[in-house]
Design an enzyme around this catalytic site. Structure first.
Site, PDB file in Angstrom:
ATOM      1  N   HIS A   1       1.198  19.260 -24.393  1.00 36.75           N
ATOM      2  CA  HIS A   1       1.830  18.812 -25.638  1.00 36.75           C
ATOM      3  C   HIS A   1       2.073  19.951 -26.621  1.00 36.75           C
ATOM      4  CE1 HIS A   1       1.071  14.974 -24.024  1.00 36.75           C
ATOM      5  NE2 HIS A   1      -0.085  14.710 -24.582  1.00 36.75           N
TER       6      HIS A   1
ATOM      7  N   ASP B   1       0.866  -1.182   0.000  1.00 40.53           N
ATOM      8  CA  ASP B   1       0.000   0.000   0.000  1.00 40.53           C
ATOM      9  C   ASP B   1       0.902   1.232   0.000  1.00 40.53           C
ATOM     10  OD1 ASP B   1      -1.677   2.128   0.598  1.00 40.53           O
ATOM     11  OD2 ASP B   1      -2.913   0.957   1.973  1.00 40.53           O
TER      12      ASP B   1
ATOM     13  N   LYS C   1     -11.298  16.087 -31.040  1.00 42.57           N
ATOM     14  CA  LYS C   1     -11.698  14.707 -31.298  1.00 42.57           C
ATOM     15  C   LYS C   1     -12.831  14.688 -32.318  1.00 42.57           C
ATOM     16  CE  LYS C   1     -10.161  12.798 -26.899  1.00 42.57           C
ATOM     17  NZ  LYS C   1      -9.068  12.036 -27.519  1.00 42.57           N
TER      18      LYS C   1
END
Length: 480
Positions: free
Chosen positions: A249, A104, A335
């Protein structure tokens, strides 16, 4: 812990000292059972092994109670699913490097176990393939276990969701590790076609003298995707196109297109020049930005009812310095557009009237240099030549695809993982540049223009054409 507390940008002499260090002697990947490892990491490690560039053991750490055999099986399946043809000898060498720890990330015992496994290693690289909300948790755990003194830590984007959160994240991490040893992955900086921008600009004397406002009319950067968000509505809806693509980007690509010639030596030289560009960039004017949403987005599972998240974003950006003042940089992404392509298009000034062509002939089309980042990276020069059967002009194109000249290059994550293990920070986003990119787009977060609907398969809302109308309109991308 006092020796771990530091902040700010490393100086040139210190960076050169870091460059001289030996490569990593162990790579520890937190979150190795997740999707990023399945899609990217295992294949990249395999390809590095095939090229003889892996020289250290790899320790995977995750919450899943897996055996080492399960991890090795996941690695093989993941590599094969990418289409990579697996060489058993290469994979065997990679598998022999792997070990696995279940733990964990909030449990101090996990880091005690990591310390035991890597005991004796002096230059570890810790790669955090985790959500940003766990960056601080993992780094604190590593620091308390005494593992960060000579370590490099690699983190994935997003680096905040606005300027304030980016600064808060940086402060949290800098309290424990120096900026010079913190590597932020933006996979676009690992693309060879992006790095080619520097080489094309500065290794060719025919380009640099005209790379300025005296000869260039505008620059267009397009990242089109012909697919929709599919089943990723839960992820995409809180983010949108601007945060997902533009802030990181595309502004990183823009900074490489616009930076001044690098001088001096050291891995931070390029990052310094990129920062200069971003500092000179004005905050985006929301009236010069168009946000769109493709029809049908609201029906995607995971998208909030009435969501105003943009799936398309176009904007005009300005750089206020001697080289670029008055030259607009037009950026668009979305898109469900007609094609999937990413390119930089430099549009030069048009010529005056030519006395040797008919007076009623249209003015010659502007010369253009196109750098296609993907798919099939390459360069195109669009020029003017004589019509074969008359005195008029026609456009001709000189095309070159990089693969045809030099073969297939490494994948982005190969480049980035290799750079992280070698300590080369030039392939990673630096704190000051990240904060500047958030500053540039912050007005769109504070006062976003309304979302306009566009039809799938088109180039976004019609109003985006107004951004470029005075500069010849958006150019159709160079299709692969």
């Amino acid at each position: 812990m006092s020796d771990l507390k530091c902040s700010g940008i490393v100086g040139a002499s210190e960076q050169e000292g870091l460059d001289a260090r030996h490569g990593a002697d162990v790579l520890v990947i937190f979150g190795i059972t997740g999707d990023l490892a399945r899609v990217m990491t295992f294949r990249s490690l395999y390809r590095l092994e095939a090229r003889g560039l892996l020289h250290c053991p790899i320790v995977g750490v995750a919450f899943d109670e897996w055996s080492l055999e399960q991890l090795v099986e996941r690695a093989r399946d993941s590599i094969g699913a990418t289409g990579e043809v697996i060489d058993d000898a290469v994979f065997g060498r990679l598998a022999a490097r792997l070990s696995y720890l279940h733990g964990d990330f909030a449990d101090a015992g996990t880091y005690t176990a990591v310390a035991k496994v890597i005991e004796g290693k002096t230059t570890p690289v810790f790669y955090l393939e985790t959500p940003p909300s766990l960056f601080g948790t993992v780094v604190v755990g590593l620091a308390k276990a005494g593992l960060t003194a000579n370590a490099r830590i690699v983190v994935e984007k997003p680096f905040g969701h606005d300027l304030a959160s980016a600064r808060a994240l940086n402060e949290e991490l800098h309290a424990l590790i120096d900026e010079s040893r913190l590597l932020r992955i933006d996979h676009y900086l690992g693309k060879m076609s992006v790095e080619d921008i520097l080489y094309l600009r500065f290794a060719n004397t025919i380009l640099e003298p005209i790379w300025n406002r005296q000869f260039i009319s505008s620059v267009q950067i397009t990242m089109g995707q012909d697919f929709d968000v599919a089943d990723r509505g839960h992820f995409y809806d809180p983010v949108g196109a601007m945060r997902d693509v533009v802030q990181n980007h595309l502004l990183q690509v823009l900074s490489l297109v616009a930076l001044e010639p690098p001088t001096g030596r050291g891995v931070d030289v390029i990052n310094n020049r990129k920062r200069d560009v971003l500092v000179a960039m004005a905050e985006v004017d929301p009236t010069r930005c168009v946000r769109g949403q493709y029809r049908g987005y609201l029906d995607v599972e995971g998208v909030a009812p009435g969501s105003q998240t943009e799936t398309y974003c176009a904007m005009r950006l300005e750089i206020d310095n001697w080289r670029w003042s008055g030259v607009p940089f037009f950026v668009r992404t979305g898109k469900s557009l007609p094609v999937s392509v990413t390119e930089v298009r430099v549009v030069f000034n048009t010529t005056p009237w030519l006395g040797f062509v008919p007076r009623d002939a249209p003015r010659p089309e502007a010369n253009q240099l196109v750098l296609r980042i993907g798919p099939r990276p390459g360069a195109r020069m669009r020029m003017q030549a004589k019509e074969p059967d008359g005195p008029g002009l026609r456009s001709v194109q000189l095309d070159m695809e990089f693969a045809s000249m030099g073969g297939e290059g490494p994948t982005p994550y190969e480049v980035l993982l290799d750079a992280a293990m070698r300590g080369d920070s030039s392939h990673f986003a630096r704190q000051d540049a990240v904060e500047e990119t958030w500053r540039v787009v912050q007005p769109l977060i504070d006062s976003p223009p309304p979302v306009e609907t566009y039809e799938p398969g088109t180039w976004g809302p019609a109003s985006a054409d107004e951004l470029t109308r005075d500069h010849g309109g958006w150019r159709n991308p160079w299709l692969p």
